[in-house]
Design an enzyme around this catalytic site. Sequence first.
Site, PDB file in Angstrom:
ATOM      1  N   THR A   1     -65.374  27.013 127.497  1.00 16.91           N
ATOM      2  CA  THR A   1     -64.598  26.971 128.738  1.00 16.91           C
ATOM      3  C   THR A   1     -63.295  26.222 128.507  1.00 16.91           C
ATOM      4  O   THR A   1     -63.285  25.139 127.915  1.00 16.91           O
ATOM      5  CB  THR A   1     -65.433  26.267 129.835  1.00 16.91           C
ATOM      6  OG1 THR A   1     -66.628  27.031 130.008  1.00 16.91           O
ATOM      7  CG2 THR A   1     -64.681  26.173 131.143  1.00 16.91           C
TER       8      THR A   1
ATOM      9  N   HIS B   1     -50.215  15.856 122.700  1.00 12.66           N
ATOM     10  CA  HIS B   1     -49.878  14.435 122.885  1.00 12.66           C
ATOM     11  C   HIS B   1     -48.765  13.931 121.982  1.00 12.66           C
ATOM     12  O   HIS B   1     -48.358  12.768 122.087  1.00 12.66           O
ATOM     13  CB  HIS B   1     -51.140  13.563 122.755  1.00 12.66           C
ATOM     14  CG  HIS B   1     -51.681  13.401 121.384  1.00 12.66           C
ATOM     15  ND1 HIS B   1     -51.695  12.185 120.748  1.00 12.66           N
ATOM     16  CD2 HIS B   1     -52.259  14.272 120.525  1.00 12.66           C
ATOM     17  CE1 HIS B   1     -52.258  12.318 119.563  1.00 12.66           C
ATOM     18  NE2 HIS B   1     -52.616  13.573 119.402  1.00 12.66           N
TER      19      HIS B   1
ATOM     20  N   ASN C   1     -45.645  13.361 109.233  1.00 12.61           N
ATOM     21  CA  ASN C   1     -45.883  12.392 110.306  1.00 12.61           C
ATOM     22  C   ASN C   1     -45.460  10.973 109.942  1.00 12.61           C
ATOM     23  O   ASN C   1     -45.118  10.180 110.811  1.00 12.61           O
ATOM     24  CB  ASN C   1     -47.357  12.406 110.722  1.00 12.61           C
ATOM     25  CG  ASN C   1     -48.305  12.482 109.549  1.00 12.61           C
ATOM     26  OD1 ASN C   1     -48.237  13.400 108.747  1.00 12.61           O
ATOM     27  ND2 ASN C   1     -49.176  11.504 109.434  1.00 12.61           N
TER      28      ASN C   1
ATOM     29  N   GLY D   1     -54.279  19.078 117.539  1.00 13.68           N
ATOM     30  CA  GLY D   1     -53.707  19.474 116.250  1.00 13.68           C
ATOM     31  C   GLY D   1     -54.766  19.594 115.166  1.00 13.68           C
ATOM     32  O   GLY D   1     -54.709  20.500 114.326  1.00 13.68           O
ATOM     33  N   THR D   2     -55.734  18.685 115.173  1.00 12.15           N
ATOM     34  CA  THR D   2     -56.771  18.707 114.134  1.00 12.15           C
ATOM     35  C   THR D   2     -57.552  20.015 114.189  1.00 12.15           C
ATOM     36  O   THR D   2     -57.773  20.675 113.166  1.00 12.15           O
ATOM     37  CB  THR D   2     -57.728  17.505 114.316  1.00 12.15           C
ATOM     38  OG1 THR D   2     -56.957  16.308 114.202  1.00 12.15           O
ATOM     39  CG2 THR D   2     -58.832  17.500 113.281  1.00 12.15           C
TER      40      THR D   2
ATOM     41  N   SER E   1     -49.591  20.098 118.900  1.00  8.92           N
ATOM     42  CA  SER E   1     -50.498  19.219 119.641  1.00  8.92           C
ATOM     43  C   SER E   1     -49.794  18.649 120.872  1.00  8.92           C
ATOM     44  O   SER E   1     -48.639  18.213 120.775  1.00  8.92           O
ATOM     45  CB  SER E   1     -50.929  18.080 118.711  1.00  8.92           C
ATOM     46  OG  SER E   1     -51.681  17.124 119.420  1.00  8.92           O
TER      47      SER E   1
ATOM     48  N   GLN F   1     -45.714  17.515 114.194  1.00 10.08           N
ATOM     49  CA  GLN F   1     -44.664  16.496 114.329  1.00 10.08           C
ATOM     50  C   GLN F   1     -43.267  17.105 114.459  1.00 10.08           C
ATOM     51  O   GLN F   1     -42.279  16.370 114.500  1.00 10.08           O
ATOM     52  CB  GLN F   1     -44.694  15.532 113.139  1.00 10.08           C
ATOM     53  CG  GLN F   1     -45.941  14.664 113.085  1.00 10.08           C
ATOM     54  CD  GLN F   1     -46.027  13.636 114.215  1.00 10.08           C
ATOM     55  OE1 GLN F   1     -45.064  13.404 114.961  1.00 10.08           O
ATOM     56  NE2 GLN F   1     -47.187  12.997 114.344  1.00 10.08           N
TER      57      GLN F   1
ATOM     58  N   CYS G   1     -54.719   7.234 111.962  1.00 12.43           N
ATOM     59  CA  CYS G   1     -56.125   7.254 111.547  1.00 12.43           C
ATOM     60  C   CYS G   1     -56.368   6.486 110.258  1.00 12.43           C
ATOM     61  O   CYS G   1     -57.489   6.099 109.986  1.00 12.43           O
ATOM     62  CB  CYS G   1     -56.625   8.694 111.415  1.00 12.43           C
ATOM     63  SG  CYS G   1     -55.423   9.792 110.704  1.00 12.43           S
TER      64      CYS G   1
HETATM   65  C1  LIG Z   1     -48.844  16.198 111.184  1.00  6.71           C
HETATM   66  C2  LIG Z   1     -50.072  16.048 112.040  1.00  6.71           C
HETATM   67  N1  LIG Z   1     -51.002  17.011 112.027  1.00  6.71           N
HETATM   68  C3  LIG Z   1     -52.110  16.938 112.769  1.00  6.71           C
HETATM   69  C4  LIG Z   1     -52.361  15.860 113.575  1.00  6.71           C
HETATM   70  C5  LIG Z   1     -53.602  15.818 114.395  1.00  6.71           C
HETATM   71  O1  LIG Z   1     -53.329  16.105 115.747  1.00  6.71           O
HETATM   72  P1  LIG Z   1     -54.331  15.653 116.902  1.00  6.71           P
HETATM   73  O2  LIG Z   1     -54.179  14.166 117.054  1.00  6.71           O
HETATM   74  O3  LIG Z   1     -53.873  16.406 118.109  1.00  6.71           O
HETATM   75  O4  LIG Z   1     -55.700  16.061 116.480  1.00  6.71           O
HETATM   76  C6  LIG Z   1     -51.437  14.804 113.606  1.00  6.71           C
HETATM   77  C7  LIG Z   1     -51.689  13.594 114.395  1.00  6.71           C
HETATM   78  O5  LIG Z   1     -51.285  12.508 114.055  1.00  6.71           O
HETATM   79  C8  LIG Z   1     -50.251  14.921 112.828  1.00  6.71           C
HETATM   80  O6  LIG Z   1     -49.318  13.955 112.837  1.00  6.71           O
END
Ligand SMILES: Cc1ncc(COP(=O)(O)O)c(C=O)c1O
Length: 381
Positions: free
Chosen positions: A233, A197, A147, A71-72, A195, A175, A322
């Site tokens: 890759t 996970h 989130n 996601g990041t 994302s 989310q 985080c």
């Molecule tokens: C709303 C939101 N965006 C982005 C992310 C980041 O995703 P990733 O952990 O896959 O980098 C998160 C992860 O907690 C999230 O909750």
Amino acid sequence: MRRVYFDNNATTPVLPEVLEAMRPYFSEHFGNASSVHHHGQETREAVERARESVAALIGCGASEIVFTSGGTEADNLAVFGVVREGDHVISSSIEHHAVLNSSKYLQSIGCEVTYLPVDGRGLIDPDEVRRALRPNTKLITIMTANNETGVLQPVEEIGKIASETDAYFHTDAVQAAGKVPFDVKCIGCDMLSLSGHKMHGPQGVGALFVRKRTRLRPMLWGGSHERSRRAGTENVPGIVGLGRAAEMAKSALRQDEPARLNAMRDQLEQKILTEVKDTRVNGQGAPRVPNTTNICFKGIEGEALLIALDLKGLAVSMGAACSSGAIEPSHVLTAMGLPPDHARASIRFSLGKQNTNEDVEFAVGLIAATVARLRELSPSP
Ligand SMILES: Cc1ncc(COP(=O)(O)O)c(C=O)c1O
């Protein structure tokens, strides 16, 4: 010891079906998806199948999906892919740090960013988006679901506003994907992040939907992978896992898994509110994803409650993973108007596919006893 995991917004366990789908791509099917020979063709096919599955979950064309490392990266690609020095960006004060810190960086290189406020329920007013527009607004980036609180933003209305301008509209749906049904066409967005996970797929893989004809500059330069939008890759096992997770999520959405989670979440919430005094739900009254509740336990140090619950087998969180451990109160809760001590007294409970009603019973008993003990130790003035 019995362990109950109520931190599914941080990460979710990989479903057995997802693991099974991934397994051959670590060993028998090991080819580089760019290789011309049989081994490469085998993995290329798997990557393209996964692309179709992810596209089917969000209602776009397969060629509009760019696989990323999560996601990041998807958020960063959306933001840095379209914004240039001198551009104006509209975002919100409650975005995930993947968007928030990208926006802060943009400010350091000569862009202007408007961070829209939220009301007490955590909602952005679409009219504020309209009012913030400028001739040089290049990007509107507003998340679909928060989130920390699970609050769903009025992204369809924001999409309509964006469609009347030249600005791109990106939404971080990390989310929301797999939790509520949605479609990129209904939202009217140009880009959307998800994302693996967060939806019972593997960690370290995600995707960005990029609407056809969006002029996106890559962040990673190299080979012509992902139609030259993301070099490197491909993470084949991860992508296969994300594809399978998307299929599982789509079928769970059809089978009313959201209603099951919603009922469990409501039961947890109601029981906590009735059995533990001086509690309130952050985001109450706003539309929310079905699995999340964020509760303020007045007079309690959230960190102490989190640790005490973990020692007894219940895993919960204080907002974004985080920023756990940071002294700073949650930027989301303070943006909603909570005083810092109430923000620090708030805990996020996020349920997942693996949770049961028994987990809720276990959690409520533990929470009531632990909060009572902590309040005894440190009676509020
Ligand atoms: C709303 C939101 N965006 C982005 C992310 C980041 O995703 P990733 O952990 O896959 O980098 C998160 C992860 O907690 C999230 O909750």
